[in-house]
Scaffold this motif. Structure first.
Motif, PDB file in Angstrom:
ATOM      1  N   ALA A 213      -9.877 -98.502 -64.520  1.00  0.00           N
ATOM      2  CA  ALA A 213     -10.928 -97.688 -63.900  1.00  0.00           C
ATOM      3  C   ALA A 213     -10.311 -96.457 -63.233  1.00  0.00           C
ATOM      4  CB  ALA A 213     -11.703 -98.506 -62.864  1.00  0.00           C
ATOM      5  N   LYS A 214     -11.004 -95.343 -63.327  1.00  0.00           N
ATOM      6  CA  LYS A 214     -10.525 -94.096 -62.726  1.00  0.00           C
ATOM      7  C   LYS A 214     -10.727 -94.141 -61.213  1.00  0.00           C
ATOM      8  CE  LYS A 214     -10.981 -89.075 -63.006  1.00  0.00           C
ATOM      9  NZ  LYS A 214     -11.704 -87.944 -63.630  1.00  0.00           N
ATOM     10  N   GLU A 215      -9.648 -93.912 -60.506  1.00  0.00           N
ATOM     11  CA  GLU A 215      -9.713 -93.929 -59.052  1.00  0.00           C
ATOM     12  C   GLU A 215     -10.355 -92.644 -58.523  1.00  0.00           C
ATOM     13  OE1 GLU A 215      -5.828 -94.550 -57.529  1.00  0.00           O
ATOM     14  OE2 GLU A 215      -5.678 -96.613 -58.240  1.00  0.00           O
ATOM     15  N   LYS A 216     -10.981 -92.780 -57.367  1.00  0.00           N
ATOM     16  CA  LYS A 216     -11.584 -91.632 -56.705  1.00  0.00           C
ATOM     17  C   LYS A 216     -11.131 -91.584 -55.250  1.00  0.00           C
ATOM     18  CE  LYS A 216     -15.765 -91.303 -59.565  1.00  0.00           C
ATOM     19  NZ  LYS A 216     -17.246 -91.311 -59.570  1.00  0.00           N
ATOM     20  N   TRP A 217     -10.529 -90.439 -54.888  1.00  0.00           N
ATOM     21  CA  TRP A 217     -10.068 -90.220 -53.523  1.00  0.00           C
ATOM     22  C   TRP A 217     -10.737 -88.955 -52.987  1.00  0.00           C
ATOM     23  CZ3 TRP A 217      -6.338 -93.610 -51.418  1.00  0.00           C
ATOM     24  CH2 TRP A 217      -5.744 -94.484 -52.335  1.00  0.00           C
ATOM     25  N   THR A 218     -11.143 -88.984 -51.737  1.00  0.00           N
ATOM     26  CA  THR A 218     -11.825 -87.839 -51.136  1.00  0.00           C
ATOM     27  C   THR A 218     -11.006 -87.291 -49.982  1.00  0.00           C
ATOM     28  OG1 THR A 218     -14.010 -88.705 -51.714  1.00  0.00           O
ATOM     29  CG2 THR A 218     -13.920 -87.018 -49.998  1.00  0.00           C
ATOM     30  N   SER A 219     -10.676 -85.995 -50.083  1.00  0.00           N
ATOM     31  CA  SER A 219     -10.003 -85.295 -48.981  1.00  0.00           C
ATOM     32  C   SER A 219     -11.023 -84.394 -48.296  1.00  0.00           C
ATOM     33  CB  SER A 219      -8.822 -84.471 -49.493  1.00  0.00           C
ATOM     34  OG  SER A 219      -8.202 -83.772 -48.426  1.00  0.00           O
ATOM     35  N   THR A 220     -11.006 -84.395 -46.976  1.00  0.00           N
ATOM     36  CA  THR A 220     -12.006 -83.659 -46.210  1.00  0.00           C
ATOM     37  C   THR A 220     -11.334 -82.719 -45.217  1.00  0.00           C
ATOM     38  OG1 THR A 220     -13.564 -85.495 -46.391  1.00  0.00           O
ATOM     39  CG2 THR A 220     -13.993 -83.863 -44.667  1.00  0.00           C
ATOM     40  N   ALA A 221     -11.909 -81.525 -45.098  1.00  0.00           N
ATOM     41  CA  ALA A 221     -11.474 -80.550 -44.091  1.00  0.00           C
ATOM     42  C   ALA A 221     -12.710 -80.087 -43.321  1.00  0.00           C
ATOM     43  CB  ALA A 221     -10.781 -79.369 -44.746  1.00  0.00           C
ATOM     44  N   ILE A 222     -12.505 -79.669 -42.092  1.00  0.00           N
ATOM     45  CA  ILE A 222     -13.598 -79.159 -41.263  1.00  0.00           C
ATOM     46  C   ILE A 222     -13.238 -77.750 -40.807  1.00  0.00           C
ATOM     47  CG2 ILE A 222     -14.943 -79.491 -39.159  1.00  0.00           C
ATOM     48  CD1 ILE A 222     -14.403 -82.458 -39.354  1.00  0.00           C
ATOM     49  N   ILE A 223     -14.149 -76.814 -41.045  1.00  0.00           N
ATOM     50  CA  ILE A 223     -13.909 -75.416 -40.680  1.00  0.00           C
ATOM     51  C   ILE A 223     -15.045 -74.902 -39.807  1.00  0.00           C
ATOM     52  CG2 ILE A 223     -12.630 -74.978 -42.807  1.00  0.00           C
ATOM     53  CD1 ILE A 223     -15.131 -73.443 -43.800  1.00  0.00           C
ATOM     54  N   THR A 224     -14.791 -73.801 -39.132  1.00  0.00           N
ATOM     55  CA  THR A 224     -15.815 -73.137 -38.335  1.00  0.00           C
ATOM     56  C   THR A 224     -15.606 -71.639 -38.428  1.00  0.00           C
ATOM     57  OG1 THR A 224     -16.897 -73.091 -36.166  1.00  0.00           O
ATOM     58  CG2 THR A 224     -14.490 -73.184 -36.190  1.00  0.00           C
ATOM     59  N   GLN A 225     -16.361 -70.865 -37.666  1.00  0.00           N
ATOM     60  CA  GLN A 225     -16.251 -69.406 -37.744  1.00  0.00           C
ATOM     61  C   GLN A 225     -14.882 -68.938 -37.254  1.00  0.00           C
ATOM     62  OE1 GLN A 225     -19.491 -68.147 -35.248  1.00  0.00           O
ATOM     63  NE2 GLN A 225     -18.271 -68.186 -33.395  1.00  0.00           N
ATOM     64  N   PRO A 226     -14.406 -67.798 -37.764  1.00  0.00           N
ATOM     65  CA  PRO A 226     -13.081 -67.301 -37.350  1.00  0.00           C
ATOM     66  C   PRO A 226     -13.093 -66.877 -35.889  1.00  0.00           C
ATOM     67  CG  PRO A 226     -14.236 -65.648 -38.647  1.00  0.00           C
ATOM     68  CD  PRO A 226     -15.078 -66.890 -38.706  1.00  0.00           C
ATOM     69  N   ASP A 227     -11.901 -66.918 -35.272  1.00  0.00           N
ATOM     70  CA  ASP A 227     -11.811 -66.432 -33.906  1.00  0.00           C
ATOM     71  C   ASP A 227     -11.636 -64.914 -33.903  1.00  0.00           C
ATOM     72  OD1 ASP A 227      -9.111 -65.926 -34.494  1.00  0.00           O
ATOM     73  OD2 ASP A 227      -8.490 -67.869 -33.719  1.00  0.00           O
ATOM     74  N   ALA A 228     -11.577 -64.329 -32.708  1.00  0.00           N
ATOM     75  CA  ALA A 228     -11.544 -62.863 -32.582  1.00  0.00           C
ATOM     76  C   ALA A 228     -10.317 -62.270 -33.259  1.00  0.00           C
ATOM     77  CB  ALA A 228     -11.578 -62.473 -31.106  1.00  0.00           C
ATOM     78  N   ALA A 229      -9.179 -62.942 -33.162  1.00  0.00           N
ATOM     79  CA  ALA A 229      -7.947 -62.402 -33.739  1.00  0.00           C
ATOM     80  C   ALA A 229      -8.009 -62.352 -35.261  1.00  0.00           C
ATOM     81  CB  ALA A 229      -6.753 -63.241 -33.293  1.00  0.00           C
ATOM     82  N   GLN A 230      -8.710 -63.306 -35.870  1.00  0.00           N
ATOM     83  CA  GLN A 230      -8.752 -63.378 -37.327  1.00  0.00           C
ATOM     84  C   GLN A 230      -9.616 -62.291 -37.961  1.00  0.00           C
ATOM     85  OE1 GLN A 230      -9.870 -67.660 -37.327  1.00  0.00           O
ATOM     86  NE2 GLN A 230      -8.169 -67.932 -38.737  1.00  0.00           N
ATOM     87  N   ILE A 231     -10.508 -61.706 -37.187  1.00  0.00           N
ATOM     88  CA  ILE A 231     -11.337 -60.610 -37.714  1.00  0.00           C
ATOM     89  C   ILE A 231     -11.218 -59.374 -36.833  1.00  0.00           C
ATOM     90  CG2 ILE A 231     -12.995 -62.100 -38.888  1.00  0.00           C
ATOM     91  CD1 ILE A 231     -14.840 -61.709 -36.462  1.00  0.00           C
ATOM     92  N   GLY A 232     -10.142 -59.324 -36.017  1.00  0.00           N
ATOM     93  CA  GLY A 232      -9.966 -58.203 -35.101  1.00  0.00           C
ATOM     94  C   GLY A 232      -9.887 -56.868 -35.812  1.00  0.00           C
ATOM     95  N   SER A 233      -9.106 -56.796 -36.893  1.00  0.00           N
ATOM     96  CA  SER A 233      -8.954 -55.529 -37.615  1.00  0.00           C
ATOM     97  C   SER A 233     -10.274 -55.103 -38.266  1.00  0.00           C
ATOM     98  CB  SER A 233      -7.869 -55.672 -38.683  1.00  0.00           C
ATOM     99  OG  SER A 233      -8.178 -56.727 -39.590  1.00  0.00           O
ATOM    100  N   TYR A 234     -11.035 -56.077 -38.747  1.00  0.00           N
ATOM    101  CA  TYR A 234     -12.339 -55.776 -39.345  1.00  0.00           C
ATOM    102  C   TYR A 234     -13.306 -55.249 -38.294  1.00  0.00           C
ATOM    103  CZ  TYR A 234     -16.678 -56.611 -41.972  1.00  0.00           C
ATOM    104  OH  TYR A 234     -17.892 -56.482 -42.603  1.00  0.00           O
ATOM    105  N   SER A 235     -13.309 -55.898 -37.132  1.00  0.00           N
ATOM    106  CA  SER A 235     -14.175 -55.463 -36.033  1.00  0.00           C
ATOM    107  C   SER A 235     -13.805 -54.055 -35.562  1.00  0.00           C
ATOM    108  CB  SER A 235     -14.078 -56.456 -34.875  1.00  0.00           C
ATOM    109  OG  SER A 235     -14.861 -56.036 -33.783  1.00  0.00           O
ATOM    110  N   ASN A 236     -12.507 -53.786 -35.445  1.00  0.00           N
ATOM    111  CA  ASN A 236     -12.063 -52.452 -35.025  1.00  0.00           C
ATOM    112  C   ASN A 236     -12.478 -51.385 -36.038  1.00  0.00           C
ATOM    113  OD1 ASN A 236     -10.880 -53.492 -32.714  1.00  0.00           O
ATOM    114  ND2 ASN A 236      -8.880 -53.759 -33.684  1.00  0.00           N
ATOM    115  N   ALA A 237     -12.362 -51.732 -37.313  1.00  0.00           N
ATOM    116  CA  ALA A 237     -12.756 -50.781 -38.356  1.00  0.00           C
ATOM    117  C   ALA A 237     -14.245 -50.450 -38.264  1.00  0.00           C
ATOM    118  CB  ALA A 237     -12.425 -51.358 -39.728  1.00  0.00           C
ATOM    119  N   LEU A 238     -15.056 -51.460 -38.017  1.00  0.00           N
ATOM    120  CA  LEU A 238     -16.502 -51.217 -37.882  1.00  0.00           C
ATOM    121  C   LEU A 238     -16.806 -50.386 -36.640  1.00  0.00           C
ATOM    122  CD1 LEU A 238     -17.998 -54.691 -38.896  1.00  0.00           C
ATOM    123  CD2 LEU A 238     -17.831 -52.622 -40.276  1.00  0.00           C
TER     124      LEU A 238
END
Length: 325
Positions: A51-76
């Protein structure tokens, strides 16, 4: 009354005897039952092996913090100034775009010739964030690596989309500002030409009146109607001065000029922008989804026992029927 009690007693004795007889039949056929159980266990073992085995990997994400979109925000902020969106609005917009793109990828994988199960959903029902991302694969390690790869793939896709959007907005803003500056220069030139024409008209009146020297003492009181009183010499000097003088431009012109220069120099590294932040990185699953060994073996024993018991009881019932016949 006595007869009724006797009937009930006999009925109970009959049922008890039948139940005991049932257990006796099963006990006598225990080896047959054991054989069926063994066959069921063997079949279950073969199933577990292939029988083919099934394994599930899970990750949890949320919105980026200020540093991760800082350059984008400054450009706008450079592009739109006071009309630029707030940081919180940018964060919500980016994670919403990420969610939509990931859902599209999930549907694409589902419709492949060999479907892949990739899901993105709310971690807490009723709350838009955080988001839970799961991927199912035949190997625990592969499931973990693949879900991380898909998360990164969508992030890079969002980076490219943001870069394209920014470049388009930059081009549009440059065109708009150049048009505004051109209009302001045109208006300033028209104002200068109008001023020169007004002085020329005053010069004609002064020449007609033969006024060569100023006839008024307070120049701040000069109006268009009384300008000819400055005399031909002063008016000719004013015409020469106005012709060579640079355009008189408003403060908004220089503000727009500065903004244009800032936008023309605006460059952004798309890899510095991220559309998500990990709450939990992809885990390495410890327990597989299927097949479950314990459940399969228990079901095999139960099914084998039921079939074996059915064979034993059915065989005995057939013998009794043939004996009575």
């Amino acid at each position: 009354m006595t007869n009724n009690n006797n009937v009930v007693t006999r009925s109970s004795d009959s049922e008890q005897i039948d139940l005991i007889d049932l257990f006796v039949q099963l006990w006598r056929g225990k080896w047959i039952i054991a054989v069926f159980i063994a066959i069921a266990i063997v079949i279950a073992g073969i199933y577990l092996v292939f029988a083919k085995e099934k394994w599930t990997s899970t990750a949890i994400i949320t919105q980026p913090d200020a540093a991760q979109i800082g350059s984008y925000s400054n450009a706008l902020n450079i592009l739109y100034g006071v009309n630029a969106p707030k940081l919180t609005d940018i964060q919500e917009s980016v994670i919403s775009r990420y969610n939509a793109s990931f859902s599209a990828l999930s549907q694409t994988l589902k419709n492949k010739l060999v479907p892949e199960k990739l899901t993105i959903e709310q971690t807490v029902k009723g709350q838009p964030l955080p988001l839970s991302i799961s991927y199912v694969n035949g190997s625990a390690e592969t499931a973990q690596k693949q879900v991380a790869q898909y998360i990164q793939q969508i992030d890079e896709q969002i980076q490219k989309e943001i870069e394209v959007d920014l470049n388009d907005n930059i081009k549009q803003q440059i065109v708009t500002l150049k048009d505004v500056l051109s209009n302001q220069e045109t208006i300033a030139q028209e104002q200068k030409d109008l001023r020169i024409r007004q002085i020329n008209e005053a010069l004609k009146y002064a020449e007609a009146a033969n006024i060569t020297t100023p006839k008024i003492q307070q120049t701040q009181d000069v109006t268009q109607e009384t300008m000819f009183l400055l005399g031909t010499e002063a008016l000719q000097s004013m015409i020469a001065h106005e012709s060579s003088r640079p355009l008189t431009l408003s403060d908004s012109y220089y503000q727009n000029k500065q903004k244009l220069l800032d936008i023309q120099k605006l460059k952004i590294d798309p890899t510095s922008i991220h559309a998500y932040r990990y709450v939990m990185k992809p885990d390495l699953p410890v327990y597989r989804d299927s097949p479950k060994r314990s459940i399969v073996l228990v079901l095999a024993v139960l099914l084998g026992g039921i079939i074996g018991s059915g064979v034993v009881l059915g065989r005995n019932a057939l013998r009794n029927y043939n004996a009575r016949a």
